[in-house]
Write a protein that holds these residues in place. Sequence first.
Motif, short mmCIF file in Angstrom:
data_model
loop_
_atom_site.label_atom_id
_atom_site.label_comp_id
_atom_site.label_asym_id
_atom_site.label_seq_id
_atom_site.Cartn_x
_atom_site.Cartn_y
_atom_site.Cartn_z
N ARG A 157 2.46 6.87 5.86
CA ARG A 157 1.96 7.07 7.23
C ARG A 157 1.32 5.37 6.78
NH1 ARG A 157 -2.32 10.37 6.23
NH2 ARG A 157 -3.31 9.32 4.90
N TYR A 158 1.18 4.36 6.02
CA TYR A 158 1.61 3.21 5.35
C TYR A 158 2.74 2.53 5.27
CZ TYR A 158 -2.66 2.97 3.55
OH TYR A 158 -4.69 2.90 3.16
N ASP A 201 1.92 12.18 2.03
CA ASP A 201 2.03 11.64 3.37
C ASP A 201 0.98 10.56 3.20
OD1 ASP A 201 2.45 14.19 4.01
OD2 ASP A 201 1.01 15.31 3.74
N GLY A 202 0.24 10.11 2.54
CA GLY A 202 -0.26 8.91 2.44
C GLY A 202 0.99 7.48 2.43
N LYS A 260 0.36 -1.35 -0.18
CA LYS A 260 -0.08 -0.22 -0.01
C LYS A 260 1.11 1.06 -0.20
CE LYS A 260 -3.94 -1.59 2.72
NZ LYS A 260 -5.09 -1.71 3.84
N ARG A 303 0.86 4.04 -3.10
CA ARG A 303 0.40 5.40 -2.39
C ARG A 303 1.75 6.18 -2.79
NH1 ARG A 303 -3.44 8.08 -2.50
NH2 ARG A 303 -4.11 5.66 -4.21
N ASP A 335 0.62 10.52 -3.31
CA ASP A 335 0.50 10.66 -2.15
C ASP A 335 1.16 10.26 -1.35
OD1 ASP A 335 -1.60 11.22 0.45
OD2 ASP A 335 -2.31 9.20 0.00
#
Length: 122
Positions: free
Chosen positions: A90-91, A86-87, A75, A79, A84
């Motif tokens: 996080r992942y 920031d995503g 993931k 991203r 993305d």
Amino acid sequence: MYPQVCPTEAVPLQSVIYCGLPAQPGVVQHTAVNITRGQPVITEPPNDYIIWSLFSFVYTNPFCFGLAALIYSIKARDRKMAGDVDGARRYGSTAQTFNIAATVLGVLVFVTVIFLLYDRFR
């Protein structure tokens, strides 16, 4: 009086006549503008920990932490490819947490098994 306007993405960079104008050796100029609101600019790409996740999945997979780490790594890579950031961070952070848990539990199980086998055959 004004020159004929042609879309820039349709103008070839070769010496041909386009839009009625003779072709000239073209210089392509790019301008990049970074707009941030009080946030520091981070230029390094986010980590996805895909290799570590593969090793955690194949070799140390207690309680399926290796599988969860691999899913979050994929993931994070998706991203990152989608833009993305920031995503992806996080992942990637979640994948790193699952990798740490899988590695620590895998090492503890391995050391315990070695200790019990050594103690049993001694």
